[in-house]
Design an enzyme around this catalytic site. Structure first.
Site, mmCIF file in Angstrom:
data_model
loop_
_atom_site.group_PDB
_atom_site.id
_atom_site.type_symbol
_atom_site.label_atom_id
_atom_site.label_comp_id
_atom_site.label_asym_id
_atom_site.label_seq_id
_atom_site.Cartn_x
_atom_site.Cartn_y
_atom_site.Cartn_z
ATOM 1 N N VAL A 1 -11.423 6.391 2.966
ATOM 2 C CA VAL A 1 -10.335 6.635 4.308
ATOM 3 C C VAL A 1 -9.238 5.764 4.391
ATOM 4 C CG1 VAL A 1 -9.830 6.737 7.077
ATOM 5 C CG2 VAL A 1 -11.886 7.983 5.674
ATOM 6 N N CYS A 2 -8.422 5.741 4.915
ATOM 7 C CA CYS A 2 -7.299 4.700 4.987
ATOM 8 C C CYS A 2 -6.323 5.206 5.789
ATOM 9 C CB CYS A 2 -6.042 3.724 3.684
ATOM 10 S SG CYS A 2 -5.078 5.294 3.384
ATOM 11 N N ARG A 3 -4.825 3.953 6.391
ATOM 12 C CA ARG A 3 -3.952 4.772 7.301
ATOM 13 C C ARG A 3 -3.874 5.993 6.586
ATOM 14 N NH1 ARG A 3 1.155 3.760 7.449
ATOM 15 N NH2 ARG A 3 2.536 4.911 9.558
ATOM 16 N N MET B 1 -5.950 7.586 8.995
ATOM 17 C CA MET B 1 -5.691 7.982 10.385
ATOM 18 C C MET B 1 -5.193 8.226 11.221
ATOM 19 S SD MET B 1 -9.260 6.556 10.562
ATOM 20 C CE MET B 1 -9.546 6.176 12.323
#
Length: 195
Positions: free
Chosen positions: A76-78, A105
């Site tokens: 997961v990242c931005r 996210m």
């Protein structure tokens, strides 16, 4: 093993893409959730997924040497870009059940799904996001603020247009790009105004 891997979309680089709704519909227990953002982002405005382990992209390859190669790993990242890079790295290292959260996210927050984040004074409304954007644009390019509350889609379209063609009067392009990025972050968590 998680059934999420089996229902996710294969990617040519050897990992699978997961939609936020797919992830939200299944239990997270059998997954290793790995957030590849920086610490300030992990504990920042967009928050992080419950149970996620913070392993910034720069150190993923080194930290992963101790992980089982057949474990279900969801990155997961931005926005999904850095986590896709990490997914490629893990696939190259021989990991066989690597997944990337599409949209990261930003998509998770936009879908209104639960996150862990430090308490905010108040989650902004869409109108407040617009006011912030327009006030910042006013300072950057002398734009005039709008008077009505927009939709999330309208604000997204405005940000897309500004990113594709920044106004010629912008003096600090990198600052302008940071402004657009910050506004996208705020937009993903903004609540609609009560009517």
């Amino acid at each position: 093993m998680s059934s999420l891997f089996d229902v996710s979309t294969p990617h040519a680089s050897g990992y699978r893409e997961v939609d936020v709704r797919q992830l939200a519909a299944l239990p997270l227990a059998p997954l290793s959730l790995v957030d590849v953002r920086e610490p300030a982002e992990f504990d920042g405005l967009l928050g992080h997924l419950e149970g996620a382990q913070l392993v910034p992209l720069a150190v993923v390859r080194n930290v992963a040497t101790g992980w089982p190669r057949d474990a279900d790993v969801l990155l997961v990242c931005r926005s999904g870009a850095r986590s896709a890079k990490a997914a490629v790295q893990l696939a190259e290292l021989g990991f066989t059940r690597v997944m990337n959260l599409c949209g990261g996210m930003l998509a998770w927050n936009t879908a209104g799904l639960p996150v862990v984040r430090p308490p905010l004074l108040a989650v902004p409304t869409l109108g407040q996001v617009l006011d912030n954007l327009l006030a910042s644009l006013h300072r950057a390019v002398a734009a005039e603020p709008a008077s009505s509350a927009p939709s999330r889609e309208a604000l997204t379209a405005l940000l897309d247009a500004l990113q594709a063609a920044p106004p010629p009067a912008v003096r600090d392009l990198s600052g302008f790009e940071r402004l657009l990025r910050d506004c996208r972050d705020l937009l993903s968590i903004a609540r609609t105004e009560a009517r």
